[in-house]
Design a protein around this motif. Structure first.
Motif, short mmCIF file in Angstrom:
data_model
loop_
_atom_site.label_atom_id
_atom_site.label_comp_id
_atom_site.label_asym_id
_atom_site.label_seq_id
_atom_site.Cartn_x
_atom_site.Cartn_y
_atom_site.Cartn_z
N ASN A 102 0.83 -1.20 0.00
CA ASN A 102 0.00 0.00 0.00
C ASN A 102 0.87 1.26 0.00
OD1 ASN A 102 -2.44 -1.33 -0.03
ND2 ASN A 102 -2.87 -1.05 2.14
N VAL A 103 1.97 1.20 0.73
CA VAL A 103 2.86 2.35 0.81
C VAL A 103 3.36 2.75 -0.58
CG1 VAL A 103 5.17 3.06 1.56
CG2 VAL A 103 3.60 1.99 3.18
N GLY A 104 3.66 1.76 -1.41
CA GLY A 104 4.14 2.07 -2.74
C GLY A 104 3.16 2.92 -3.53
N PHE A 105 1.88 2.66 -3.37
CA PHE A 105 0.88 3.44 -4.10
C PHE A 105 0.69 4.82 -3.48
CE2 PHE A 105 0.26 -0.01 -6.75
CZ PHE A 105 -0.64 0.31 -7.77
N GLU A 106 0.89 4.92 -2.18
CA GLU A 106 0.83 6.25 -1.56
C GLU A 106 2.00 7.12 -2.03
OE1 GLU A 106 0.68 5.06 2.50
OE2 GLU A 106 -1.41 4.40 2.36
N VAL A 107 3.18 6.53 -2.13
CA VAL A 107 4.34 7.26 -2.62
C VAL A 107 4.15 7.61 -4.10
CG1 VAL A 107 6.82 7.11 -3.09
CG2 VAL A 107 5.90 6.28 -0.90
N LEU A 108 3.55 6.71 -4.86
CA LEU A 108 3.24 6.98 -6.26
C LEU A 108 2.38 8.23 -6.39
CD1 LEU A 108 3.01 6.09 -9.31
CD2 LEU A 108 0.99 4.79 -8.60
N ALA A 109 1.32 8.30 -5.62
CA ALA A 109 0.42 9.45 -5.67
C ALA A 109 1.13 10.72 -5.24
CB ALA A 109 -0.82 9.20 -4.81
N GLU A 110 1.95 10.63 -4.20
CA GLU A 110 2.70 11.80 -3.75
C GLU A 110 3.65 12.29 -4.84
OE1 GLU A 110 4.64 10.41 -0.27
OE2 GLU A 110 2.78 10.23 0.90
N THR A 111 4.27 11.36 -5.54
CA THR A 111 5.21 11.72 -6.60
C THR A 111 4.49 12.45 -7.74
OG1 THR A 111 6.59 9.80 -6.07
CG2 THR A 111 6.90 10.81 -8.23
N ILE A 112 3.32 11.96 -8.11
CA ILE A 112 2.57 12.61 -9.19
C ILE A 112 2.06 13.98 -8.75
CG2 ILE A 112 0.49 12.43 -10.63
CD1 ILE A 112 1.01 9.39 -10.67
N THR A 113 1.62 14.08 -7.49
CA THR A 113 1.20 15.37 -6.96
C THR A 113 2.33 16.39 -7.07
OG1 THR A 113 -0.44 14.47 -5.43
CG2 THR A 113 0.53 16.59 -4.85
N GLU A 114 3.51 15.98 -6.67
CA GLU A 114 4.66 16.88 -6.69
C GLU A 114 5.02 17.31 -8.11
OE1 GLU A 114 9.45 16.68 -5.72
OE2 GLU A 114 8.10 15.20 -4.82
N ARG A 115 5.01 16.37 -9.03
CA ARG A 115 5.52 16.67 -10.37
C ARG A 115 4.45 17.26 -11.29
NH1 ARG A 115 9.66 11.47 -10.89
NH2 ARG A 115 10.59 11.86 -8.83
N ALA A 116 3.20 16.95 -11.02
CA ALA A 116 2.13 17.52 -11.83
C ALA A 116 1.65 18.85 -11.27
CB ALA A 116 0.96 16.55 -11.94
N GLY A 117 1.95 19.11 -9.99
CA GLY A 117 1.54 20.36 -9.37
C GLY A 117 0.06 20.41 -9.05
N ILE A 118 -0.55 19.25 -8.86
CA ILE A 118 -1.98 19.18 -8.54
C ILE A 118 -2.21 18.01 -7.60
CG2 ILE A 118 -2.42 17.82 -10.62
CD1 ILE A 118 -5.19 19.04 -10.77
#
Length: 274
Positions: A102-118
């Motif tokens: 589950n942690v991997g998917f939470e980090v995935l979402a955090e990474t996209i938030t950071e790089r997409a700016g949304i």
């Protein structure tokens, strides 16, 4: 299709199901179609699809670094980044083991938030839910296991998986093919699988046994089940998908009735198409 009525015999208070053809037609449905159920890990399918939209839009790339040193977005999607299931502890080198996380998917979402700016939940709503008219689906919870949805909405998503409109078909084909093949691992509730094949967010059935799909499910079947008593599978060989949502947590009851149900759906669809 009378097979969908088998959900009436399940030991649950509420359940709903739908069978969707490869061209997006709902072939059959039964039960609580518009009741909002917690999806648990079926949430990962929605998260993965939004992540793949982010890849196609150029916000991120599959081989961008993300998570532990040496890991990428591809590793996170395929449960091979090395993270523990629920702790941000690294248990293996990237690509070495299939550790369902589950942690991997939470980090995935955090990474996209950071790089997409949304915010990721907003991104997922705009990229996936709104275009598919999934108005009753809420992805504001954990990207790994916190979404809520209905059978009606997930039937739309099941149609999208079979005939993509938001992603290139080649992207979906890659996501639903084995990534980092040959790795062993555990499917929660069904024990160690050798190998434990997975795509980019999608579990691949292959020859796994025991499994939550049916004995007649093709090796190409992909999807996910959730600990809240939910599942979504697509069988490309049969040309159909199936969604089932319940309000009872996964347990021995589900491991017993889900494969029987799936085999009944596949058998009836096969007879109808013969």
């Amino acid at each position: 299709m009378r097979s969908v009525e088998l959900i009436e015999s399940w030991p649950v208070e509420h359940a709903g199901t739908a069978v969707v053809s490869a061209d997006g037609e709902v072939l059959a449905s039964h039960g609580d179609l518009d009741k909002v159920f917690p999806l648990a890990s079926v949430s990962k399918l929605l998260t993965a699809y939004a992540a793949l939209v982010a890849v196609e839009e150029g916000a991120v790339e599959l081989d961008d670094p993300a998570g532990p040193e040496g890991a990428t977005i591809r590793h996170l999607l395929a449960h091979t980044a090395g993270y523990d299931f629920s702790e941000r502890t690294v248990r293996a080198a990237p690509g070495e083991r299939r550790i369902y996380s589950n942690v991997g998917f939470e980090v995935l979402a955090e990474t996209i938030t950071e790089r997409a700016g949304i915010d990721f939940a907003t991104y997922a709503r705009e990229a996936v839910l709104a275009p598919l008219s999934m108005a009753s689906t809420d992805v504001s919870g954990s990207p790994a296991a916190g979404a809520r949805s209905t059978v009606t909405d997930l039937a739309r998503f099941a149609a999208e998986l079979q005939r993509p409109t938001l992603l290139h078909p080649e992207t979906v084909a890659e996501a639903t093919s084995v990534v980092f093949p040959g790795l062993d691992g555990v499917v929660p509730g069904f024990g160690r699988q050798r190998p434990n094949d997975w795509g980019l967010g999608f579990e691949i059935r292959d020859g796994k046994s025991p499994h939550w799909t049916g004995a007649q499910s093709s090796p190409r079947t992909f999807g996910h089940f959730g600990q809240s008593g939910t599942f979504l599978w697509v069988d490309p060989a049969a040309g159909i998908a199936c969604v089932a949502l319940t309000d009872r947590d996964f347990g021995p009851w589900a491991a017993e009735v889900w494969p029987v149900f799936t085999d009944a759906v596949l058998a009836e669809h096969g007879r109808a198409g013969a």
